[in-house]
Design an enzyme around this catalytic site. Structure first.
Site, PDB file in Angstrom:
ATOM      1  N   HIS A  97      23.316  55.672  79.104  1.00 49.47           N
ATOM      2  CA  HIS A  97      21.961  55.128  79.026  1.00 49.47           C
ATOM      3  C   HIS A  97      20.964  56.238  79.342  1.00 49.47           C
ATOM      4  O   HIS A  97      21.273  57.188  80.050  1.00 49.47           O
ATOM      5  CB  HIS A  97      21.795  53.969  80.004  1.00 49.47           C
ATOM      6  N   THR A 146      32.087  66.334  84.105  1.00 47.83           N
ATOM      7  CA  THR A 146      30.672  66.236  83.751  1.00 47.83           C
ATOM      8  C   THR A 146      30.180  67.462  83.001  1.00 47.83           C
ATOM      9  O   THR A 146      29.047  67.485  82.531  1.00 47.83           O
ATOM     10  CB  THR A 146      29.809  66.067  85.020  1.00 47.83           C
ATOM     11  N   ARG A 161      35.661  70.882  88.941  1.00 46.92           N
ATOM     12  CA  ARG A 161      35.390  72.314  89.018  1.00 46.92           C
ATOM     13  C   ARG A 161      36.679  73.062  88.714  1.00 46.92           C
ATOM     14  O   ARG A 161      37.776  72.566  88.962  1.00 46.92           O
ATOM     15  CB  ARG A 161      34.923  72.710  90.422  1.00 46.92           C
ATOM     16  N   LYS A 164      41.782  76.935  88.980  1.00 48.40           N
ATOM     17  CA  LYS A 164      42.367  78.200  88.532  1.00 48.40           C
ATOM     18  C   LYS A 164      42.656  78.072  87.045  1.00 48.40           C
ATOM     19  O   LYS A 164      42.344  77.064  86.428  1.00 48.40           O
ATOM     20  CB  LYS A 164      43.625  78.557  89.320  1.00 48.40           C
TER      21      LYS A 164
END
Length: 188
Positions: A97, A146, A161, A164
Site C-alpha cells: 500500500h 527488504t 543483512r 557472508k
C-alpha cells in the site's frame, strides 16, 4: 470380541480411505495450480497446502520446490528461476500500500519479485515487493528481505543483512576473491 475386531477393521478401512481421498485432493489442487501459472518448468514440487494469488503472473523455472504453507501474492509478477527451494511458511508479496497517501486503504502498488537460479529460501521468511534475490543466494530462516540480495550472499535477520558469501567448490577464482574481500569488510 468379534465386535471389537469389526470396529478396528472399520477404523482401519476409514483411515485408508481418508488418506487416499486426501492424496487425490492434493493432486487435483496441484494440477489445477500448475495450469494457472503463466509459465511452469519441468519437475516442479508443490507441497500442499500452499496459497498463490495471481498465479497467472507467476513464472516457475525447472526443478523448483515450494513447501507447504507458502503464500505468494503474484499480481505484480513473480519470476522464480531453476533449482529454487522455498521452505514452509514463507510469504512472497508483490503488493503493498502507498503509505504516502492519507487513506492507505485501496492504494495498491505492484512491484515484481525476481528469484534467480539456485536460491534457497529458509522457513518463515518474508520477501517484500520489488526484491531481486541473486543467483545462488541463501535467505536464512525467519529473515525479512527488504533490499535486493547479491548473488551467492547468505542473508539473515530482520531486516535481512549479508552475513557472508558462499565459498563454493569450483567457483571461478575472480568471483571467489571478490566475495572473500566483501565478507572480510563486513566483519570489520
Amino acid at each position: 470380541m468379534l465386535g471389537i475386531v469389526m470396529k478396528k477393521l472399520l477404523l482401519l478401512i476409514a483411515y485408508w480411505f481418508a488418506n487416499r481421498f486426501s492424496t487425490i485432493l492434493e493432486n487435483a489442487q496441484r494440477s489445477r495450480l500448475t495450469k494457472r501459472f503463466r509459465s511452469c518448468g519441468n519437475n516442479i514440487s508443490l507441497y500442499m497446502p500452499i496459497c498463490i494469488q495471481g498465479a497467472d503472473n507467476v513464472i516457475l523455472g525447472d526443478d523448483v520446490a515450494i513447501s507447504s504453507f507458502v503464500h505468494m501474492w503474484g499480481d505484480g509478477g513473480i519470476r522464480i528461476g531453476n533449482r529454487v527451494m522455498i521452505a514452509s511458511h514463507t510469504a512472497i508479496t508483490t503488493l503493498t500500500h502507498d503509505y504516502r497517501e492519507e487513506r492507505m486503504q485501496g492504494t495498491l502498488l505492484r512491484k515484481e519479485v525476481v528469484i534467480e537460479d539456485d536460491v534457497w529460501i529458509g522457513a518463515h521468511c518474508t520477501i517484500m515487493p520489488g526484491i531481486r534475490i541473486g543467483k545462488g543466494a541463501v535467505v536464512g530462516a525467519g529473515s525479512v528481505v527488504t533490499r535486493n540480495v547479491e548473488p551467492y550472499a547468505i542473508v539473515i535477520g530482520s531486516p535481512a543483512r549479508v552475513w557472508k558469501y558462499r565459498d563454493l567448490v569450483g567457483m571461478r577464482e575472480d568471483v571467489r576473491e571478490t566475495k572473500i574481500v566483501a565478507t572480510e569488510s563486513l566483519q570489520t
